[in-house]
Design an enzyme around this catalytic site. Structure first.
Site, PDB file in Angstrom:
ATOM      1  N   THR A  27      -2.041   5.400  -7.347  1.00 14.95           N
ATOM      2  CA  THR A  27      -2.255   3.963  -7.485  1.00 14.95           C
ATOM      3  C   THR A  27      -2.801   3.433  -6.175  1.00 14.95           C
ATOM      4  O   THR A  27      -2.518   3.969  -5.105  1.00 14.95           O
ATOM      5  CB  THR A  27      -0.973   3.206  -7.913  1.00 14.95           C
ATOM      6  OG1 THR A  27      -1.333   1.889  -8.336  1.00 14.95           O
ATOM      7  CG2 THR A  27       0.057   3.109  -6.800  1.00 14.95           C
ATOM      8  N   CYS A  64       3.187  -5.157  -3.258  1.00 18.27           N
ATOM      9  CA  CYS A  64       3.711  -4.347  -4.370  1.00 18.27           C
ATOM     10  C   CYS A  64       4.328  -3.055  -3.825  1.00 18.27           C
ATOM     11  O   CYS A  64       3.993  -2.604  -2.731  1.00 18.27           O
ATOM     12  CB  CYS A  64       2.591  -3.969  -5.332  1.00 18.27           C
ATOM     13  SG  CYS A  64       1.815  -5.366  -6.157  1.00 18.27           S
ATOM     14  N   HIS A 102       3.793   0.785 -10.424  1.00 18.10           N
ATOM     15  CA  HIS A 102       3.196  -0.123  -9.437  1.00 18.10           C
ATOM     16  C   HIS A 102       3.851  -1.487  -9.676  1.00 18.10           C
ATOM     17  O   HIS A 102       3.455  -2.229 -10.568  1.00 18.10           O
ATOM     18  CB  HIS A 102       1.685  -0.180  -9.658  1.00 18.10           C
ATOM     19  CG  HIS A 102       0.949  -0.968  -8.618  1.00 18.10           C
ATOM     20  ND1 HIS A 102      -0.141  -0.460  -7.951  1.00 18.10           N
ATOM     21  CD2 HIS A 102       1.123  -2.219  -8.126  1.00 18.10           C
ATOM     22  CE1 HIS A 102      -0.608  -1.373  -7.118  1.00 18.10           C
ATOM     23  NE2 HIS A 102       0.148  -2.465  -7.211  1.00 18.10           N
TER      24      HIS A 102
END
Length: 165
Positions: free
Chosen positions: A26, A32, A49
């Site tokens: 990711t 995040c 994520h």
């Protein structure tokens, strides 16, 4: 002979699972948190994520469970078990949770990165999953890639190069 493998990409507020020899990746991890949960012996792993710490204020009907720490971790564990992971053998590595913007107020609302890290760690404890390693905080974005065979989490941090945990 080279094994053919896929790199499974996980988007923002998304999650997915893989089995070896595939890798999972990711990008765009600012505040995040990328949470990787894996079973080393079974060579399976999943990656979420996670954008926000809690789904508490969201109506149940139209919620993206991958977006929130309190729902994503539980779903990720469930999916890993479905592909052969064993609940008592799961371990985790996390990265991200940067403080992307500097605010004078010091308001807790603006501490999204640190709050995401705290929420993910709390969920891992809730499910008795050992957090093996983490690369969190700071103020730079990250891209991560996990290999379920070596259990190496490769982290590319903006302006800092690549490290492995």
């Amino acid at each position: 002979m080279v094994d053919s493998y896929q790199i499974v990409k996980v988007g923002i507020a998304d999650l997915n699972v893989i089995a070896a020899p595939d890798l999972i990746r990711t990008s765009g991890l600012g505040s995040c948190v990328g949470a990787v949960i894996y079973d080393q012996a079974k060579h399976v792993a999943g990656l979420a994520h996670i954008m926000l710490p809690s789904s508490a204020s969201i109506k149940a009907g139209n919620m993206n469970i991958a977006k929130y720490a309190d729902t994503a971790i539980e779903e990720l564990i469930s999916q890993i078990i479905k592909i052969g992971g064993r609940p008592k053998s799961l371990k985790a590595k996390i990265a991200g949770g940067a403080q992307m913007f500097q605010f004078q107020s010091g308001s807790d609302i603006m501490r999204i990165g640190p709050r995401n890290v705290e929420a993910v760690e709390a969920e891992l404890r809730r499910f008795n999953i050992t957090l093996v390693a983490s690369d969190v905080g700071g103020s730079n974005g990250r891209t991560i890639e996990f290999d379920p065979v070596t259990t190496i989490l490769k982290i590319r941090t903006v302006n800092k190069g690549i490290m492995e945990i």
